[in-house]
Each structure stands twice: as C-alpha cells, then as structure tokens.
Write a protein that holds these residues in place. Structure first.
Motif, PDB file in Angstrom:
ATOM      1  N   ASP A  57       0.910  -0.935   0.029  1.00  0.00           N
ATOM      2  CA  ASP A  57      -0.207  -0.425   0.217  1.00  0.00           C
ATOM      3  C   ASP A  57       1.039   1.670   0.202  1.00  0.00           C
ATOM      4  O   ASP A  57       0.608   2.221  -0.564  1.00  0.00           O
ATOM      5  CB  ASP A  57      -0.781   0.075   1.176  1.00  0.00           C
ATOM      6  CG  ASP A  57      -2.121  -1.510   1.529  1.00  0.00           C
ATOM      7  OD1 ASP A  57      -2.250  -1.417  -0.542  1.00  0.00           O
ATOM      8  OD2 ASP A  57      -2.625  -1.954   1.738  1.00  0.00           O
ATOM      9  N   TRP A  58       1.916   1.156   0.786  1.00  0.00           N
ATOM     10  CA  TRP A  58       2.576   2.630   1.211  1.00  0.00           C
ATOM     11  C   TRP A  58       3.494   2.773  -0.155  1.00  0.00           C
ATOM     12  O   TRP A  58       3.893   4.389  -0.082  1.00  0.00           O
ATOM     13  CB  TRP A  58       3.554   2.705   2.153  1.00  0.00           C
ATOM     14  CG  TRP A  58       2.584   2.879   3.354  1.00  0.00           C
ATOM     15  CD1 TRP A  58       1.743   2.269   4.592  1.00  0.00           C
ATOM     16  CD2 TRP A  58       2.326   4.255   3.821  1.00  0.00           C
ATOM     17  NE1 TRP A  58       1.526   3.318   6.042  1.00  0.00           N
ATOM     18  CE2 TRP A  58       2.179   4.101   5.173  1.00  0.00           C
ATOM     19  CE3 TRP A  58       2.720   5.454   2.966  1.00  0.00           C
ATOM     20  CZ2 TRP A  58       1.238   5.655   5.706  1.00  0.00           C
ATOM     21  CZ3 TRP A  58       2.677   6.755   3.731  1.00  0.00           C
ATOM     22  CH2 TRP A  58       2.025   6.489   4.530  1.00  0.00           C
ATOM     23  N   SER A  59       3.795   1.439  -0.394  1.00  0.00           N
ATOM     24  CA  SER A  59       4.796   1.627  -1.944  1.00  0.00           C
ATOM     25  C   SER A  59       3.932   2.647  -3.013  1.00  0.00           C
ATOM     26  O   SER A  59       5.082   3.461  -3.723  1.00  0.00           O
ATOM     27  CB  SER A  59       5.651   0.536  -2.247  1.00  0.00           C
ATOM     28  OG  SER A  59       4.548  -0.293  -2.760  1.00  0.00           O
ATOM     29  N   LEU A  60       2.923   1.596  -3.449  1.00  0.00           N
ATOM     30  CA  LEU A  60       2.403   2.128  -4.738  1.00  0.00           C
ATOM     31  C   LEU A  60       1.830   3.772  -3.907  1.00  0.00           C
ATOM     32  O   LEU A  60       1.781   5.109  -5.347  1.00  0.00           O
ATOM     33  CB  LEU A  60       1.627   1.537  -4.513  1.00  0.00           C
ATOM     34  CG  LEU A  60       1.420  -0.134  -5.267  1.00  0.00           C
ATOM     35  CD1 LEU A  60      -0.309  -0.544  -5.518  1.00  0.00           C
ATOM     36  CD2 LEU A  60       1.918  -0.023  -6.052  1.00  0.00           C
ATOM     37  N   GLU A  61       1.216   4.092  -2.428  1.00  0.00           N
ATOM     38  CA  GLU A  61       1.253   5.475  -2.599  1.00  0.00           C
ATOM     39  C   GLU A  61       2.392   6.644  -2.550  1.00  0.00           C
ATOM     40  O   GLU A  61       2.802   7.643  -2.403  1.00  0.00           O
ATOM     41  CB  GLU A  61       0.460   5.833  -1.104  1.00  0.00           C
ATOM     42  CG  GLU A  61       0.641   6.899  -0.123  1.00  0.00           C
ATOM     43  CD  GLU A  61       0.250   8.131  -1.076  1.00  0.00           C
ATOM     44  OE1 GLU A  61       0.042   9.841  -0.684  1.00  0.00           O
ATOM     45  OE2 GLU A  61      -0.809   7.564  -1.990  1.00  0.00           O
ATOM     46  N   LYS A  67       1.201  12.813 -10.039  1.00  0.00           N
ATOM     47  CA  LYS A  67       2.447  13.667  -9.536  1.00  0.00           C
ATOM     48  C   LYS A  67       3.150  13.510 -10.594  1.00  0.00           C
ATOM     49  O   LYS A  67       3.333  14.044 -11.799  1.00  0.00           O
ATOM     50  CB  LYS A  67       2.873  13.968  -8.524  1.00  0.00           C
ATOM     51  CG  LYS A  67       2.331  14.828  -7.423  1.00  0.00           C
ATOM     52  CD  LYS A  67       3.409  14.670  -6.587  1.00  0.00           C
ATOM     53  CE  LYS A  67       2.220  15.421  -4.392  1.00  0.00           C
ATOM     54  NZ  LYS A  67       2.800  16.582  -3.784  1.00  0.00           N
ATOM     55  N   ARG A  68       3.185  12.047 -10.941  1.00  0.00           N
ATOM     56  CA  ARG A  68       3.962  11.696 -11.853  1.00  0.00           C
ATOM     57  C   ARG A  68       3.562  11.503 -13.407  1.00  0.00           C
ATOM     58  O   ARG A  68       4.250  12.137 -14.095  1.00  0.00           O
ATOM     59  CB  ARG A  68       4.331   9.995 -11.852  1.00  0.00           C
ATOM     60  CG  ARG A  68       5.512   9.838 -10.479  1.00  0.00           C
ATOM     61  CD  ARG A  68       5.959   8.384 -10.374  1.00  0.00           C
ATOM     62  NE  ARG A  68       6.144   8.092  -9.474  1.00  0.00           N
ATOM     63  CZ  ARG A  68       7.959   7.734  -9.454  1.00  0.00           C
ATOM     64  NH1 ARG A  68       8.484   7.732 -10.843  1.00  0.00           N
ATOM     65  NH2 ARG A  68       8.811   7.733  -9.120  1.00  0.00           N
ATOM     66  N   TRP A  69       1.891  11.709 -13.244  1.00  0.00           N
ATOM     67  CA  TRP A  69       1.285  11.836 -14.959  1.00  0.00           C
ATOM     68  C   TRP A  69       0.005  12.523 -15.048  1.00  0.00           C
ATOM     69  O   TRP A  69      -0.787  12.483 -14.373  1.00  0.00           O
ATOM     70  CB  TRP A  69       0.866   9.990 -15.378  1.00  0.00           C
ATOM     71  CG  TRP A  69       2.079   8.937 -15.102  1.00  0.00           C
ATOM     72  CD1 TRP A  69       2.483   8.621 -15.752  1.00  0.00           C
ATOM     73  CD2 TRP A  69       2.639   8.074 -14.064  1.00  0.00           C
ATOM     74  NE1 TRP A  69       4.037   8.054 -16.117  1.00  0.00           N
ATOM     75  CE2 TRP A  69       3.422   7.714 -14.902  1.00  0.00           C
ATOM     76  CE3 TRP A  69       2.398   7.211 -12.859  1.00  0.00           C
ATOM     77  CZ2 TRP A  69       4.017   6.110 -13.569  1.00  0.00           C
ATOM     78  CZ3 TRP A  69       2.430   6.829 -12.093  1.00  0.00           C
ATOM     79  CH2 TRP A  69       3.206   6.119 -12.563  1.00  0.00           C
ATOM     80  N   THR A 194      -9.162   5.406  -8.318  1.00  0.00           N
ATOM     81  CA  THR A 194      -8.850   5.970  -6.753  1.00  0.00           C
ATOM     82  C   THR A 194      -7.565   5.942  -6.545  1.00  0.00           C
ATOM     83  O   THR A 194      -7.071   6.334  -5.871  1.00  0.00           O
ATOM     84  CB  THR A 194      -9.659   5.148  -5.659  1.00  0.00           C
ATOM     85  OG1 THR A 194      -9.500   3.774  -5.574  1.00  0.00           O
ATOM     86  CG2 THR A 194     -11.595   5.130  -6.508  1.00  0.00           C
ATOM     87  N   VAL A 195      -6.652   4.905  -6.654  1.00  0.00           N
ATOM     88  CA  VAL A 195      -4.971   4.817  -6.670  1.00  0.00           C
ATOM     89  C   VAL A 195      -3.805   5.583  -7.230  1.00  0.00           C
ATOM     90  O   VAL A 195      -3.218   6.213  -6.024  1.00  0.00           O
ATOM     91  CB  VAL A 195      -4.414   2.863  -6.675  1.00  0.00           C
ATOM     92  CG1 VAL A 195      -2.983   3.066  -6.300  1.00  0.00           C
ATOM     93  CG2 VAL A 195      -5.348   2.233  -5.976  1.00  0.00           C
ATOM     94  N   TYR A 196      -4.918   6.148  -8.772  1.00  0.00           N
ATOM     95  CA  TYR A 196      -3.871   7.185  -9.382  1.00  0.00           C
ATOM     96  C   TYR A 196      -3.903   8.235  -8.386  1.00  0.00           C
ATOM     97  O   TYR A 196      -2.639   8.777  -7.751  1.00  0.00           O
ATOM     98  CB  TYR A 196      -4.248   6.996 -10.623  1.00  0.00           C
ATOM     99  CG  TYR A 196      -3.791   8.376 -11.011  1.00  0.00           C
ATOM    100  CD1 TYR A 196      -3.133   8.103 -11.383  1.00  0.00           C
ATOM    101  CD2 TYR A 196      -5.130   9.487 -10.707  1.00  0.00           C
ATOM    102  CE1 TYR A 196      -2.225   9.675 -12.356  1.00  0.00           C
ATOM    103  CE2 TYR A 196      -4.725  10.588 -11.651  1.00  0.00           C
ATOM    104  CZ  TYR A 196      -2.904  10.511 -12.424  1.00  0.00           C
ATOM    105  OH  TYR A 196      -2.793  11.941 -12.870  1.00  0.00           O
ATOM    106  N   LEU A 197      -5.686   8.669  -7.819  1.00  0.00           N
ATOM    107  CA  LEU A 197      -5.853   9.829  -6.953  1.00  0.00           C
ATOM    108  C   LEU A 197      -4.981  10.100  -5.729  1.00  0.00           C
ATOM    109  O   LEU A 197      -4.958  11.250  -5.265  1.00  0.00           O
ATOM    110  CB  LEU A 197      -7.579   9.858  -7.190  1.00  0.00           C
ATOM    111  CG  LEU A 197      -8.306   9.961  -8.594  1.00  0.00           C
ATOM    112  CD1 LEU A 197      -9.220  10.152  -8.795  1.00  0.00           C
ATOM    113  CD2 LEU A 197      -7.279  11.673  -9.362  1.00  0.00           C
TER     114      LEU A 197
END
Length: 250
Positions: A57-61, A67-69, A194-197
């Motif tokens: 969870d944290w690694s993806l967050e 911000k990257r895309w 939702t993960v992207y945001l």
C-alpha cells in the motif's frame, strides 16, 4: 407377535423422492462465493495483521502517480464520478425506472434496491469496524492506519462500481455478456483510478472488488423476496383500478 410392515389395503405408501441435484450454475456460484470470500478475508487479515500488504500500500502511495502522470488527471477526475454512489445510482435507477414503466413491473428497481441495501450493510459495517484512514490523511509510513476514525476500507467507490454496473448487466435481457464485460472493466478502472488519485490504498480497492462481487453473487438468493415485493406492489397498484371497475360494472 410382530406387526406387519405391509401397507394397509387402500393405502398407498408415499414415494420417496430423490433430492434435486444442484445445477452446474449453482455449484459454480457457490465456488465463486467461496473463492471471493477467501480473497476478502485474506485482505482483511493482511491489513489487520500489518503484513507485507500494508508495505505494498505504502510503496504505491509513495510513488504519487497523480504527480508522475498529471496529464491524465483531469480525465480521471471526471471518470471517478462513475463510481460515486449518488450519481451512479441515480443514473442507473432512472434507467431501471423507465424499464419498470415499460414492462409494468418494479422488479428491476427492487433488485437494485436489494443490492444497494446489501452493499451499504456489508461494506459500511467493515468501514466502521476498521476505521482506516486514507493515504492523504495517513500519519506514519508503513503503518496500517487502523481504528483512527476513517471510513476508507474497503473502497466504497470500487464496491459501488461493481454493484451498480454489475446489477445492470444482471438485469440485461440481451447482450448480458457484453454488459458484464463492460461492468467489469468499469469497476476495475474505477478502483485503479482511486489508487492513482491517492484516495485509496490498493488493499482498499481489492477488498472493494471482493465485497461488491459478493453482493452480486448473493443476488440470486434474494429472488424469492424480490418476486414477493414485485407481486405486492403490482397488486397494490392495480387493486383500486379493479375495485372501481367492479363497482361500475354493477
């Protein structure tokens, strides 16, 4: 003297009917329920036990995808509305209301109502019990952020997308497989959005997919109640008209 085991004259022994075999569709549904429930339980335990799932969870967050895309964010900010309960449920119920009017049955609306009720009870209960905070409100890196007053686990956006668009496919008369494929793609994209945001952890999303799918798989078991409500509403609607017709005919 031993009593005779023969049936008395004029009486016929009741035939013993074999138990009805389960249909392949029923067995498949039970298998899917078991597998989905297992996945759901594994994710819940993985978060509660602060396992490697929380590190994922944290690694993806920490990647901060928004911000990257940033170029795709305006589109995804609009697309995420397809998973919000209010707008999606209103749009779906308007369509189902039109179908109910055309077919003279409230069954489509009752099925959607039953699905949303199951969703609110099951997902809402887990949200309250876990009290997990979302990525934007997290305090400590690599912490599961549980029992802190949050309502983020499982993802309501994701579970709602599975249920709302899945019910439309479930009720489809034609193109059911196409509708199911589109519903699956919509639910998958809403969860990943939702993960992207940064509004949900990936474990929230996986749990949301599982929770929503369990509601869909349970819908066939609600059919007797749905049919009873449909008959009751239909009788209630047509009753006064029949009564007036009977009075005028006399």
């Amino acid at each position: 003297m031993r009593a005779s085991t023969r049936p008395s004259p004029g009486l016929r022994a009741e035939p013993v009917l074999p138990a009805a075999p389960r249909r392949p569709a029923d067995r498949l549904r039970l298998l899917l329920v078991g597998v989905t429930a297992l996945v759901y339980a594994v994710v819940i335990v993985g978060v509660l036990a602060d396992t490697a799932l929380v590190r994922l969870d944290w690694s993806l967050e920490l990647l901060k995808p928004y911000k990257r895309w940033p170029e795709v964010r305006p589109l995804l900010d609009v697309w995420i509305v397809a998973g919000q309960r209010g707008p999606s449920a209103v749009a779906a119920c308007l369509w189902l209301g039109w179908r109910s009017y055309r077919t003279r049955t409230v069954r489509p609306l009752v099925v959607m109502g039953a699905a949303l009720l199951l969703l609110n009870i099951t997902v809402g209960g887990v949200k309250i019990l876990t009290g997990r905070l979302g990525p934007h409100y997290a305090h400590y890196i690599d912490a599961p952020e549980l029992f802190a007053g949050g309502t983020i686990f499982p993802s309501g956006h994701t579970a709602n997308a599975v249920v709302t668009w899945g019910v439309l496919a479930y009720l489809a008369v034609r193109w059911r497989r196409t509708g199911a494929a589109l519903a699956a793609l919509t639910a998958a994209s809403i969860g990943l959005t939702t993960v992207y945001l940064g509004t949900h952890w990936i474990s929230d999303v996986v749990a949301g997919w599982a929770a929503g799918l369990l509601v869909l798989l349970a819908l066939p078991w609600t059919e007797p109640l749905v049919d009873a409500v449909d008959r009751w509403v239909t009788a209630l609607y047509h009753g006064p008209a029949r009564s007036r017709g009977g009075v005028s005919a006399s």
